[in-house]
Structures are given as C-alpha cells and as structure tokens.
Design an enzyme around this catalytic site. Structure first.
Site, PDB file in Angstrom:
ATOM      1  N   ARG A  73      26.374  14.494   3.707  1.00  9.71           N
ATOM      2  CA  ARG A  73      25.280  15.458   3.760  1.00  9.71           C
ATOM      3  C   ARG A  73      24.110  14.831   4.501  1.00  9.71           C
ATOM      4  O   ARG A  73      23.896  13.633   4.450  1.00  9.71           O
ATOM      5  CB  ARG A  73      24.825  15.825   2.351  1.00  9.71           C
ATOM      6  N   TYR A 201      30.947  18.916   7.565  1.00 14.44           N
ATOM      7  CA  TYR A 201      31.201  18.073   6.410  1.00 14.44           C
ATOM      8  C   TYR A 201      30.772  18.676   5.070  1.00 14.44           C
ATOM      9  O   TYR A 201      29.636  19.118   4.927  1.00 14.44           O
ATOM     10  CB  TYR A 201      30.489  16.707   6.583  1.00 14.44           C
ATOM     11  N   GLY A 202      31.638  18.639   4.121  1.00 19.24           N
ATOM     12  CA  GLY A 202      31.383  18.934   2.699  1.00 19.24           C
ATOM     13  C   GLY A 202      30.172  19.802   2.424  1.00 19.24           C
ATOM     14  O   GLY A 202      30.125  20.973   2.800  1.00 19.24           O
ATOM     15  N   LYS A 210      26.693  22.945  -2.726  1.00 20.48           N
ATOM     16  CA  LYS A 210      25.302  22.549  -2.978  1.00 20.48           C
ATOM     17  C   LYS A 210      24.314  23.614  -2.471  1.00 20.48           C
ATOM     18  O   LYS A 210      23.296  23.881  -3.103  1.00 20.48           O
ATOM     19  CB  LYS A 210      25.004  21.198  -2.310  1.00 20.48           C
ATOM     20  N   HIS A 230      23.095  20.145 -11.508  1.00 21.58           N
ATOM     21  CA  HIS A 230      24.050  19.212 -10.893  1.00 21.58           C
ATOM     22  C   HIS A 230      24.712  18.426 -12.028  1.00 21.58           C
ATOM     23  O   HIS A 230      24.395  17.278 -12.267  1.00 21.58           O
ATOM     24  CB  HIS A 230      23.254  18.298  -9.962  1.00 21.58           C
ATOM     25  N   SER A 252      24.858  10.187  -7.604  1.00 20.02           N
ATOM     26  CA  SER A 252      26.113   9.688  -7.025  1.00 20.02           C
ATOM     27  C   SER A 252      26.274   8.200  -7.331  1.00 20.02           C
ATOM     28  O   SER A 252      25.306   7.486  -7.574  1.00 20.02           O
ATOM     29  CB  SER A 252      26.154   9.947  -5.526  1.00 20.02           C
ATOM     30  N   ALA A 253      27.519   7.762  -7.341  1.00 19.84           N
ATOM     31  CA  ALA A 253      27.880   6.360  -7.608  1.00 19.84           C
ATOM     32  C   ALA A 253      27.644   5.939  -9.060  1.00 19.84           C
ATOM     33  O   ALA A 253      27.453   4.776  -9.357  1.00 19.84           O
ATOM     34  CB  ALA A 253      27.155   5.408  -6.663  1.00 19.84           C
ATOM     35  N   CYS A 254      27.635   6.896  -9.964  1.00 22.06           N
ATOM     36  CA  CYS A 254      27.490   6.572 -11.386  1.00 22.06           C
ATOM     37  C   CYS A 254      28.716   6.993 -12.191  1.00 22.06           C
ATOM     38  O   CYS A 254      28.675   7.072 -13.413  1.00 22.06           O
ATOM     39  CB  CYS A 254      26.242   7.232 -11.967  1.00 22.06           C
ATOM     40  N   LYS A 256      30.502   9.980 -12.081  1.00 22.63           N
ATOM     41  CA  LYS A 256      30.460  11.348 -12.578  1.00 22.63           C
ATOM     42  C   LYS A 256      31.852  11.977 -12.665  1.00 22.63           C
ATOM     43  O   LYS A 256      32.217  12.572 -13.684  1.00 22.63           O
ATOM     44  CB  LYS A 256      29.598  12.157 -11.609  1.00 22.63           C
ATOM     45  N   THR A 257      32.647  11.804 -11.586  1.00 13.34           N
ATOM     46  CA  THR A 257      33.988  12.385 -11.592  1.00 13.34           C
ATOM     47  C   THR A 257      34.864  11.686 -12.635  1.00 13.34           C
ATOM     48  O   THR A 257      35.692  12.323 -13.292  1.00 13.34           O
ATOM     49  CB  THR A 257      34.607  12.313 -10.188  1.00 13.34           C
ATOM     50  N   ASP A 277      30.852  18.801 -11.123  1.00 10.06           N
ATOM     51  CA  ASP A 277      29.700  18.717 -10.221  1.00 10.06           C
ATOM     52  C   ASP A 277      28.569  19.693 -10.555  1.00 10.06           C
ATOM     53  O   ASP A 277      27.411  19.313 -10.498  1.00 10.06           O
ATOM     54  CB  ASP A 277      30.167  18.945  -8.778  1.00 10.06           C
ATOM     55  N   ASN A 372      32.231   7.229   2.053  1.00 14.46           N
ATOM     56  CA  ASN A 372      32.045   8.603   1.551  1.00 14.46           C
ATOM     57  C   ASN A 372      33.266   9.475   1.878  1.00 14.46           C
ATOM     58  O   ASN A 372      33.164  10.688   1.975  1.00 14.46           O
ATOM     59  CB  ASN A 372      30.766   9.207   2.149  1.00 14.46           C
ATOM     60  N   SER A 373      34.418   8.847   2.055  1.00  8.90           N
ATOM     61  CA  SER A 373      35.625   9.655   2.302  1.00  8.90           C
ATOM     62  C   SER A 373      35.982  10.409   1.025  1.00  8.90           C
ATOM     63  O   SER A 373      35.674   9.964  -0.078  1.00  8.90           O
ATOM     64  CB  SER A 373      36.782   8.774   2.766  1.00  8.90           C
ATOM     65  N   ARG A 374      36.630  11.544   1.182  1.00  9.03           N
ATOM     66  CA  ARG A 374      36.757  12.482   0.058  1.00  9.03           C
ATOM     67  C   ARG A 374      38.154  13.050  -0.095  1.00  9.03           C
ATOM     68  O   ARG A 374      38.927  13.084   0.852  1.00  9.03           O
ATOM     69  CB  ARG A 374      35.812  13.676   0.301  1.00  9.03           C
TER      70      ARG A 374
HETATM   71  O1  SAT Z   1      28.941  16.867   0.351  1.00 10.59           O
HETATM   72  S1  SAT Z   1      28.732  17.269  -1.043  1.00 10.59           S
HETATM   73  O2  SAT Z   1      27.355  17.649  -1.264  1.00 10.59           O
HETATM   74  O3  SAT Z   1      29.586  18.390  -1.390  1.00 10.59           O
HETATM   75  C1  SAT Z   1      29.121  15.980  -2.047  1.00 10.59           C
HETATM   76  C2  SAT Z   1      27.941  15.143  -2.285  1.00 10.59           C
HETATM   77  O4  SAT Z   1      27.371  14.587  -1.339  1.00 10.59           O
HETATM   78  O5  SAT Z   1      27.561  15.025  -3.462  1.00 10.59           O
HETATM   79 MN    MN Z   2      27.389  16.210  -6.504  1.00 11.62          MN
END
Ligand code: SAT
Ligand code: MN
Length: 590
Positions: A73, A201-202, A210, A230, A252-254, A256-257, A277, A372-374
């Site tokens: 993002r 992208y995402g 978002k 969120h 992010s990076a905590c 969550k998933t 999310d 940040n690959s998904r």
């Molecule tokens: O790209 S997204 O916003 O869907 C994922 C993220 O950055 O949290």
């Molecule tokens: Mn998110």
C-alpha cells in the site's frame, strides 16, 4: 431503460475506453476462465499475470508477480477527499474532491485502452445481514477480478439486489501504466466512491478491503452509529464448550493472522476464526456489541507462515476447495513449481528464483520472497472457520483487545478500568518499527486502534465516536491491551507467543466471566500470576513477574510522546482522554 448501475458503468467506460466490458457473475467456471485469460493474454511488464503452480501439492493455486514498484500500500498517494481539510484531519492526506476529480479524469482518459473492463458486483457482509453493503468495482486486470471473488461475496445476485437503486458503493480501478508518479488512491466519502489508478497491489486495488470496508465505512459508521475497525474476530471455546467472542486490533507485524487461527497449547481450548483483518461492529437493541467480518478471504503476509507459527494457515493454503488460491511476490521453487518464502517448513530448495524472477540463493544476500509477499485464500478453505461465520447478525463481542509490539514498559496483558479508560488505552497504542537494518534504535509509531492509515476522517472525532458508542452500550465488552513482545535485560523476548497466547486469552475470558480477580496498577488491571495457566512454560518466576510489572515512574517518556501525538488533533481531541492522560502523568510524577 438502463439502471443507475448500468448508466454508471457506461459513463466510466466512456472515460476509460476499454476494448470490452465483462460483467462477472461470480461462478467458479468464470473465475477459471479469467485466470486462463491472465495466463494467456494479459501481461504486466511483458509477463503473464498468472502462472499455474504445482496442482498436486498446492491445489488450485496460481502465482502472480506485481510490478516491482508496486508491492505494498502507498499511504503517501492515498487521499481522503472530504469537502474540507478539517474533516479529514491530520491523520489523512487531503485533497478537495473537485481538484481530485480533475486530476483523476486526466489520468484516466483512455487508461483501459486495449484492455478488458471487468464489472464486479459484490457484497461486503452476508447478503441477509442488515449490516452488509452492496458494491460494484470496475477493474482492468484479471488478478484483481479473481482476488475479489476470494475476498468478497461476488455474484450477479448483487445486481438484482441493487436493482434500480443509486445506493451502491462504487469503485473504479485501473492499473494505468504502473507509473508511481501517476498513482493515486482517492476516496470520496460523500459519494461512497473510491477511485484508484496506477497500482495493482492488495489494499490499493481490492477496493472492498481497506478503501471501502475501513476508510469509507468508518465515515458511514460515524454517521450511522457503528464502528468499522481494523480487527480480528475470533471465538474462544473453553473445555466446557462455551464460546466467548473477542475482537482484537493489532498493527502489522504483530501476529494478527496467527491470532485469528491460533492453535491452542492449552488442552480443551480451541480458537474459531471469524475474521483476520476487518470487523464491523453494531449495537443491537439490547445494548450489546455484535461484530461481522465483511470479507470472505485472507490476504496475509507469506514470509514467516509455517507449521510452527501457523499450522492452520498452511492447511488452509493447501486445501484448494474454493477457487483460486493466489501467491503474490513470493519466491518460486523451480524444480517443484511451488511457492517458497523465508520461514517456510522443509529443506531449502536448490533451484529458487526470487520475487522478481532472478536466480536466487541464500548467498545472494537478499530475500527470495518480498517481505510483503502475500497469499490470497478463501475463508471457506479453513478448518478453523467458525460455524457463525455466515450468521447475518454476526457474533456478540465480550472483549476488545488492543495490541502492539513493545519491547519495554507495556505489560503482557492489562484490563482497562472501564470503557473510557479502554478507549484511552486504544488511543495511546503504539508499535515499534524495526530499524535494525540501518542500526538505529527502534522507534515507536503511534497507531491508535491500529487505524491510523485507515480512519477515513479526523481521528479526534473518531475518539469521540468511540466514547459515544460506550455510552450507548448497556452491556459493553471489557477492553484489554496485550503485548507479546516484552524483553528481558538481554533483549530476548520473555513470552513464547504463538499458540501459548491462548494462556493470555484464557485469562481475558476468565475476567469477562468474573472467574478471577486482578491487581490494580495506575495503567489498569494486571493478572495475579497464580490465576494464569503457566504450567509447562519453563519461564523463571521473576521473568513472569517482569511481564506484568508496571513502574509508572518509568513511563514519563511514553506519556510525553503520547501527549505530543494527541496534541496534533487540537480542539477535536476529547477532554475525557486528556483527563485520562493527566491522571497518569500525575501518577508518574508523584
Ligand atoms: O494491502 S492491504 O491493505 O490489503 C494489506 C495491508 O497492507 O495490511
Ligand atoms: Mn490489515
């Protein structure tokens, strides 16, 4: 006679000039057809949009590489276009809607030339839910079209539902020519409209996520008296079979998933996933807070996902029931034709290319998978999916959790004294950004309720809205903060995290159900360690005590930093939260 929807689509096509318009019905057959188009016809940088992965080991999985400048993002190119700047607040980039549209019209003229415009009718939320919203997104790339099938309830029924109404959420998306200088993600809250160009992208391109479900929806929530947050939503089942639902906000990076599909290490406890999310939370006539996850998919970070960290996600990614599963910007094991990323289980494959298609080996000194690959995968592929997932009313929320990554100061878990104190807890949340690479001391980024990049209006008003919601709740959830990342004097994490986080969740639901007492500190209530199940943990008692220690005299910098952050909201900042801060300050200076 054409409907308002048809007229709107026509008008966008006049501007963007696609070679054809493809109305999507949401079927699996169609999604397979679109993936085929992405493999054979459409290109990014002269490369196909999709390649097929090993269908034996990763059924229904496809690989996608985004443009190398387009891997995350872009907050600096994201704007919220209210008629005035004050409404957008210091937490948003702002542009006047007229100016934004002039810019976008120029950039969008003919931007879909030679391409297909996919028309994607979709619901955020279950179609029978009073809280769901009908939406239509236009896009000129197959990757986005099939991603939206995974992430939302996409189908022609939505067109019927919209019928002759003007009342649907609009999204116009084009990848343009991927030029970062011509990239914008613009939100028009007064028109329920998102216009995004230049990125595939995402969160920049899947506009239901978002852009709509947080930025626009937060504005709707303010108007209509609900919350778009969120947050993860999970149900925690205890050994007696009782399920308690919680919602948790983590930047992010905590993890969550991982929390959303936590694999419990405590016998008899199970975590059921509702969402990983986004949570939309409404007050029912009885004064309870109910939550739905408006999405139907997970768009999660691949690196670090493994059997040890998140076994349920690995199973989900391999399930292949709902078509398709996508991997974006991971590395690729050429011998097996499988996705690969740092942290994945198993031996390191010998023949890897990185996310840009270059030959890769550990000695290369770079990462094979972009950090940040998904993956993009349907919730219906996951064995931990709650049986309430499709309940139109959602689930009743008994606890709200705010988290962050803090190596110092913040205890493992704290319960707020009451709703207002809990809102203060969420508002002063921060998370450490890792600056290790450039050898700097890591800094704390303030991120209230993990909503800083996603609140579509002035955050001063957002805090007030949270306080007002509390006044309307007869039966408010308890509010907690968590921090899995506190370190000892050697800089090592004290708490094991992952599946053992269930121990903290157990204490939280014990508090909700009035089963255990707690110890009062100036910042809230912390556990008596005898009430936490720590058996089998192998952590010395003094370290466990350190996890819940509060020495308020150490908090002066933290409170100064918080005050500086709050000050930017000026007169919009609620006095109730100023008072909360003043009280802590006087404790710290006593
Ligand atoms: O790209 S997204 O916003 O869907 C994922 C993220 O950055 O949290
Ligand atoms: Mn998110």
């Amino acid at each position: 006679m054409s409907t308002p929807l048809e007229k709107w689509v026509e008008k966008q096509a006049e501007l963007t000039k696609p070679k054809r318009i493809y109305w999507c019905n949401g079927s699996e057959k169609e999604a397979r057809e679109i993936v085929e188009i992405g493999m054979r016809e459409e290109k990014i940088n002269a490369e196909p949009i999709f390649t097929e992965l090993n269908q034996k080991t990763w059924p229904n999985a496809y690989y996608h590489r985004s443009h190398p400048t387009d891997v995350a993002r872009t907050e600096q190119l994201t704007f919220v276009c209210h008629p005035d700047k004050e409404t957008a607040g210091p937490n948003n980039n702002w542009m006047h809607p007229d100016e934004a549209k002039r810019k976008l019209i120029k950039l969008s003229d003919g931007c879909m030339k030679g391409r297909t415009m996919y028309v994607l009718p979709y619901m955020m939320g279950h179609p029978d839910s009073p809280y769901s919203k009908a939406c239509v997104q236009l896009t000129d790339v197959s990757y986005v079209a099939v991603s939206m099938r995974v992430m939302t309830r996409l189908g022609s029924d939505v067109i019927k539902k919209i019928g002759n109404s003007e009342n649907f959420v609009k999204g116009l998306h084009s990848v343009g020519d991927f030029d970062p200088n011509k990239r914008f993600i613009m939100h028009f809250p007064d028109e329920s409209f998102v216009w995004s160009i230049g990125s595939g992208y995402g969160g920049n391109a899947l506009l239901g996520k978002k852009c709509f479900s947080l930025r626009l929806a937060s504005c709707l929530g303010l108007k209509e008296g609900w919350l778009a947050e969120h947050m993860v939503i999970v149900g925690i089942e205890d050994p007696q079979g009782k399920i308690t639902y919680i919602a948790a906000a983590l930047p992010s990076a905590c993890g969550k998933t991982n929390l959303a599909m936590l694999q419990s290490t405590l016998p008899g406890y199970k975590v059921w996933t509702i969402g990983d999310d986004i949570a939309w939370m409404n007050i029912d006539p009885d004064g309870r807070l109910w939550a739905i996850n408006p999405e139907t998919g997970y768009f999660g970070v691949a690196p670090g996902t493994a059997l040890k960290t998140n076994p349920n996600m690995i199973k989900t990614l391999k399930a292949g029931k709902f078509f398709p599963t996508l991997f974006t910007n991971t590395g690729l094991d050429l011998d097996k034709n499988e996705p690969w990323w740092e942290g994945l289980d198993g031996d390191m494959p010998e023949n890897i290319i990185d996310w840009q298609g270059k030959k890769w080996a550990p000695e290369t000194g770079t990462k094979a998978a972009h950090p940040n690959s998904r993956f993009t995968v349907s919730v219906y592929n996951s064995a931990t999916l709650s049986k309430e997932f499709d309940n139109p009313k959602g689930v009743p929320i008994s606890a709200i959790i705010f988290g962050g990554k803090r190596t110092q100061l913040i205890p493992l878990v704290v319960e707020s004294f009451n709703w207002q104190n809990g809102v203060f807890m969420g508002a002063r949340m921060g998370s450490e950004t890792t600056a290790a690479a450039i050898g700097l001391k890591a800094g704390v980024r303030r991120d209230p309720m993990s909503m800083l990049p996603f609140c579509g209006y002035n955050m001063g008003d957002y805090f007030k809205h949270w306080l007002n919601i509390g006044k309307k709740l007869k039966n408010p959830p308890k509010i907690f903060s968590v921090n899995w990342f506190r370190c000892d004097e050697n800089g090592s994490f004290i708490w094991p995290g992952f599946g053992d986080n269930i121990r903290v969740l157990k204490w939280i639901i014990d508090r909700v159900n009035n089963k255990v007492k707690a110890i009062s500190t100036p910042v809230g209530l912390v556990p008596d360690l005898d009430d936490m199940n720590t058996s089998g943990l192998n952590i010395p008692r003094e370290n466990l005590e350190k996890l819940v220690e509060v020495k308020i005299s150490d908090w002066k910098n933290e409170l100064d930093d918080t005050e500086k952050f709050f000050k930017q909201f000026g007169k919009k900042f609620p006095p109730e939260l100023e008072n909360e801060l003043a009280e802590l300050n006087s404790d710290a200076n006593r």
